[in-house]
Design a protein around this motif. Sequence first.
Motif, PDB file in Angstrom:
ATOM      1  N   ARG A  73      75.684  36.761  53.093  1.00 51.63           N
ATOM      2  CA  ARG A  73      75.376  36.643  51.766  1.00 51.63           C
ATOM      3  C   ARG A  73      75.057  38.000  51.425  1.00 51.63           C
ATOM      4  O   ARG A  73      74.032  38.557  51.751  1.00 51.63           O
ATOM      5  N   ARG A 120      63.516  41.951  49.444  1.00 50.34           N
ATOM      6  CA  ARG A 120      64.965  41.977  49.658  1.00 50.34           C
ATOM      7  C   ARG A 120      65.675  43.183  48.919  1.00 50.34           C
ATOM      8  O   ARG A 120      66.276  44.016  49.631  1.00 50.34           O
ATOM      9  N   TYR A 163      71.095  38.019  40.735  1.00 49.17           N
ATOM     10  CA  TYR A 163      69.265  37.770  41.429  1.00 49.17           C
ATOM     11  C   TYR A 163      68.849  39.198  40.785  1.00 49.17           C
ATOM     12  O   TYR A 163      67.560  39.473  41.014  1.00 49.17           O
ATOM     13  N   ASP A 166      73.830  31.694  48.414  1.00 50.17           N
ATOM     14  CA  ASP A 166      72.751  30.846  48.620  1.00 50.17           C
ATOM     15  C   ASP A 166      73.208  29.566  48.748  1.00 50.17           C
ATOM     16  O   ASP A 166      72.633  28.698  49.494  1.00 50.17           O
TER      17      ASP A 166
HETATM   18  C1  IPM Z   1      66.688  31.339  49.477  1.00 52.27           C
HETATM   19  C2  IPM Z   1      65.980  30.799  48.305  1.00 52.27           C
HETATM   20  C3  IPM Z   1      65.892  31.819  47.666  1.00 52.27           C
HETATM   21  C4  IPM Z   1      67.021  32.420  46.961  1.00 52.27           C
HETATM   22  C5  IPM Z   1      64.784  31.512  46.536  1.00 52.27           C
HETATM   23  C6  IPM Z   1      63.574  31.039  46.512  1.00 52.27           C
HETATM   24  C7  IPM Z   1      64.707  32.666  45.056  1.00 52.27           C
HETATM   25  O1  IPM Z   1      66.477  29.660  47.864  1.00 52.27           O
HETATM   26  O2  IPM Z   1      66.118  32.196  50.296  1.00 52.27           O
HETATM   27  O3  IPM Z   1      67.713  30.745  50.025  1.00 52.27           O
HETATM   28  O4  IPM Z   1      67.854  31.820  46.226  1.00 52.27           O
HETATM   29  O5  IPM Z   1      67.675  33.405  47.711  1.00 52.27           O
END
Ligand code: IPM
Length: 347
Positions: A128, A92, A135, A243
């Motif tokens: 999102r 990402r 993150y 998320d």
């Molecule tokens: C999602 C997942 C991921 C996120 C995790 C696995 C890091 O929950 O793709 O929604 O939080 O983005």
Amino acid sequence: MPRIAVIPGDGIGVDVTTEAVKVMVAIRASGIDLQWDEFDYNADKYLATGITLPDEEVENFRNNYDAVYVGAVGDPRVPDMTHARDILLGLRFKLDLYVNYRPCHLLDESLCPLRDKGSDDVNFVVFRENTEGVYTHVGGHLKKGTDDEVAIQTSINTRKGVERICRHAFEYAKANGLSKVCMSDKSNAMRFEGDLWQRVFFMVAKEYPDIEASHWFIDALLMQMVKRPEQFDVIVSGNMFGDIITDMGAQLCGGMGLAASGNIHPGKTSLFEPVHGSAPKYAGKDVANPMAAILTVGVMMETLGYPEWTPRLENVVRKMIKTGNVPRDMGGNLGTAAVGDWVVKNL
Ligand code: IPM
Ligand code: NAD
Ligand code: MN
């Protein structure tokens, strides 16, 4: 000739990707020259070799593939998520996939947990922000393991990053004849990032006078999604709130087994994955629902310039629901492989 890098990953990621690939075979048989290669980046590989996802492979994906398809990553043997972070968040970030597109369309009224709400009510998309926020892995520990321990997790929000996801949300609304875009944040408590999101969102909104721009704080938004989901066409939010919003959005549409997504940088190699994770307890048991993974193939094809595949796949899933041909999480008894076969046969 679209080229796809397929990473089944861990747990049920492997099970559902097998079914997604059956659909890719059917798409190719329909006359589209789709090609794909499989890559074994997962917990097993990491535990055996220490390799997560090499930078050269990211460059290979960027230069030689149109899309990356991921089943799911995450394994209880890797509790700190090292490989999953490198594979999923790594792609990402490194491919700069700033749009996490997560549609929430209720395909059949019988699936909605809300009383008196139907397919016209639960019918929105979530954008999102996918490259910033908490993150970014910015922060650190101080005096780790002692009584005086400190943990800092920093939320990064850039003007450019907020602006491009907000603009994408409005552009999507405009292109699809939708009249409302709602932004959600926690600007009453988190003033610094909230101030930026508020100013940038309403500034971008001015360029779209025909689209109604609104705002809910994140706690109120989740409450409103349950109370009056019909008020939403497009929701845009930051990385972590997005998320959370999309797991609840998935449940409003019948559960994690149905939720598809795209991690997109328009015009560049993008990544497609179901919203759900690797659900380790169901791995390899032929019980996981592959519909999310299959609908994700639709989102991928749509992004690659073949928009007809989303309605085509959605229609088959609708037919399965109507006829009771569904897997266990939806109250039926079809196994993972049988769902894939059913879809391919009825396409
Ligand atoms: C999602 C997942 C991921 C996120 C995790 C696995 C890091 O929950 O793709 O929604 O939080 O983005
Ligand atoms: P999860 O989505 O894997 O599973 C949560 C629950 O949802 C499951 O126990 C199951 O009841 C249900 N479920 C999810 N997908 C399903 C499907 N296709 N069919 C039937 N039921 C399904 O979330 P989790 O348990 O929080 O996470 C498990 C692992 O997956 C963790 O390591 C987590 O970090 C990871 N994860 C990865 C991704 C990803 O790769 N995109 C997304 C979310 C979580
Ligand atoms: Mn999630």
